[in-house]
Design a protein around this motif. Structure first.
Motif, PDB file in Angstrom:
ATOM      1  N   TRP A  67      28.527  46.496  27.189  1.00 43.52           N
ATOM      2  CA  TRP A  67      28.948  45.783  28.395  1.00 43.52           C
ATOM      3  C   TRP A  67      27.693  45.536  29.224  1.00 43.52           C
ATOM      4  O   TRP A  67      26.940  46.481  29.524  1.00 43.52           O
ATOM      5  N   TYR A  68      27.499  44.255  29.571  1.00 43.63           N
ATOM      6  CA  TYR A  68      26.391  43.860  30.420  1.00 43.63           C
ATOM      7  C   TYR A  68      26.942  43.345  31.741  1.00 43.63           C
ATOM      8  O   TYR A  68      28.004  42.719  31.791  1.00 43.63           O
ATOM      9  N   LYS A  69      26.174  43.576  32.784  1.00 41.76           N
ATOM     10  CA  LYS A  69      26.501  43.085  34.120  1.00 41.76           C
ATOM     11  C   LYS A  69      25.472  42.016  34.485  1.00 41.76           C
ATOM     12  O   LYS A  69      24.278  42.196  34.238  1.00 41.76           O
ATOM     13  N   GLN A  70      25.949  40.910  35.049  1.00 42.15           N
ATOM     14  CA  GLN A  70      25.041  39.851  35.484  1.00 42.15           C
ATOM     15  C   GLN A  70      25.342  39.507  36.936  1.00 42.15           C
ATOM     16  O   GLN A  70      26.259  38.756  37.228  1.00 42.15           O
TER      17      GLN A  70
ATOM     18  N   ASP B 119      29.341  46.331  42.654  1.00 39.32           N
ATOM     19  CA  ASP B 119      29.835  46.068  41.293  1.00 39.32           C
ATOM     20  C   ASP B 119      30.237  44.610  41.119  1.00 39.32           C
ATOM     21  O   ASP B 119      30.520  44.170  40.006  1.00 39.32           O
ATOM     22  N   THR B 120      30.269  43.862  42.194  1.00 41.23           N
ATOM     23  CA  THR B 120      30.604  42.440  42.112  1.00 41.23           C
ATOM     24  C   THR B 120      29.579  41.717  41.255  1.00 41.23           C
ATOM     25  O   THR B 120      28.375  41.757  41.544  1.00 41.23           O
ATOM     26  N   ALA B 121      30.063  41.075  40.182  1.00 41.11           N
ATOM     27  CA  ALA B 121      29.163  40.425  39.224  1.00 41.11           C
ATOM     28  C   ALA B 121      29.990  39.823  38.101  1.00 41.11           C
ATOM     29  O   ALA B 121      31.212  40.006  38.044  1.00 41.11           O
ATOM     30  N   MET B 122      29.307  39.097  37.205  1.00 45.23           N
ATOM     31  CA  MET B 122      29.898  38.709  35.922  1.00 45.23           C
ATOM     32  C   MET B 122      29.679  39.867  34.953  1.00 45.23           C
ATOM     33  O   MET B 122      28.592  40.462  34.926  1.00 45.23           O
ATOM     34  N   TYR B 123      30.704  40.156  34.174  1.00 43.43           N
ATOM     35  CA  TYR B 123      30.591  41.202  33.160  1.00 43.43           C
ATOM     36  C   TYR B 123      30.809  40.585  31.786  1.00 43.43           C
ATOM     37  O   TYR B 123      31.784  39.866  31.554  1.00 43.43           O
ATOM     38  N   PHE B 124      29.883  40.881  30.873  1.00 45.10           N
ATOM     39  CA  PHE B 124      29.943  40.337  29.527  1.00 45.10           C
ATOM     40  C   PHE B 124      30.053  41.460  28.511  1.00 45.10           C
ATOM     41  O   PHE B 124      29.298  42.443  28.558  1.00 45.10           O
ATOM     42  N   CYS B 125      30.965  41.296  27.605  1.00 45.00           N
ATOM     43  CA  CYS B 125      31.098  42.170  26.458  1.00 45.00           C
ATOM     44  C   CYS B 125      30.256  41.571  25.329  1.00 45.00           C
ATOM     45  O   CYS B 125      30.228  40.335  25.169  1.00 45.00           O
TER      46      CYS B 125
ATOM     47  N   GLY C 292      30.781  37.556  24.786  1.00 46.71           N
ATOM     48  CA  GLY C 292      32.027  36.937  25.203  1.00 46.71           C
ATOM     49  C   GLY C 292      31.780  35.955  26.339  1.00 46.71           C
ATOM     50  O   GLY C 292      30.639  35.755  26.771  1.00 46.71           O
ATOM     51  N   GLN C 293      32.869  35.360  26.829  1.00 36.02           N
ATOM     52  CA  GLN C 293      32.747  34.332  27.852  1.00 36.02           C
ATOM     53  C   GLN C 293      32.591  34.904  29.256  1.00 36.02           C
ATOM     54  O   GLN C 293      32.280  34.173  30.191  1.00 36.02           O
ATOM     55  N   GLY C 294      32.816  36.171  29.399  1.00 37.49           N
ATOM     56  CA  GLY C 294      32.596  36.820  30.680  1.00 37.49           C
ATOM     57  C   GLY C 294      33.830  36.951  31.543  1.00 37.49           C
ATOM     58  O   GLY C 294      34.792  36.179  31.415  1.00 37.49           O
TER      59      GLY C 294
END
Lengths: 115, 113
Positions: free
Chosen positions: B36-39, B86-92, B104-106
């Protein structure tokens, strides 16, 4: 350790012009990726290098995009000629092949705007 | 072919609540890794947590934990005691050894005060 360095951070060009992005990965990382991230979408892999060899470039639009990784270290991604739909953030990432740190480390990206 | 699917385009919760982000994936490999990545708006991808497929125990990192269901090919992220940061886009993401890393698409997560 130093992170992945990318330049420039921002670039605005007119359509049909050319542009190049540069990436310096983390020292010792054999794998280098270039991703295209269109606004609101997930990163899409353009090309993956292992040292200075290409592992996967199946989604690279080869008629206009090219990439190289000289001496298995720095990499450049070029677009020529650019189209409006190339407007995106271009992310570079590197990853160690061996060891316990299996994740990819990302640079800050280059935001390209084609007008 | 590797695929990663995130079915929640957006989520919003109040500060201090718990939130779970969903991810399913497909791969034919036995050895792989999940991330899991956070952007955040600054757009630099930051690793939140990773899971090796051969490990049965779910990974945890402070307030972040995963529910890894290998047979179901599911990999959800739970954020406890959510914070405004924690507000962000999260990508698997799914990675196989030295092979390509697929995202993934986020999910756009908003933590409200």
């Amino acid at each position: 350790e130093a992170g992945v360095a990318q330049s420039p951070r921002y670039k605005i060009i007119e359509k049909r012009q050319s542009v190049a992005f540069w990436c310096n990965p983390i020292s010792g990382h054999a794998t280098l990726y270039w991703y295209q991230q269109i606004l609101g979408q997930g990163p899409k892999l353009l090309i993956q290098f292992q040292n200075n060899g290409v592992v996967d470039d199946s989604q690279l639009p080869k008629d206009r995009f090219s990439a190289e990784r000289l001496k298995g270290v720095d990499s450049t991604l070029k677009i020529q000629p650019a189209k409006l739909e190339d407007s995106a953030v271009y992310l570079c990432a590197s990853r160690a092949v061996r060891g316990t740190r299996t994740e990819a480390f990302f640079g800050q990206g280059t935001r390209l705007t084609v007008v | 072919a590797q695929t990663v699917t995130q079915s929640q385009p957006e989520m919003s919760v109040q500060e201090a609540e718990t939130v779970t982000l969903s991810c399913t994936y497909d791969t034919s490999e036995n050895n792989y890794y999940l991330f899991w990545y956070k952007q955040p708006p600054s757009r630099q991808m930051i690793l939140v947590i990773r899971q090796e497929a051969y490990k049965q125990q779910n990974a945890t990192e402070n307030r972040f934990s995963v529910n890894f269901q290998k047979a179901a090919k599911s990999f959800s992220l739970k954020i406890s005691d959510s914070q405004l940061g924690d507000t962000a886009m999260y990508f698997c993401a799914l990675g196989e050894g030295a092979q390509k890393l697929v995202f993934g698409q986020g999910t756009r997560l908003t933590i409200n005060p």
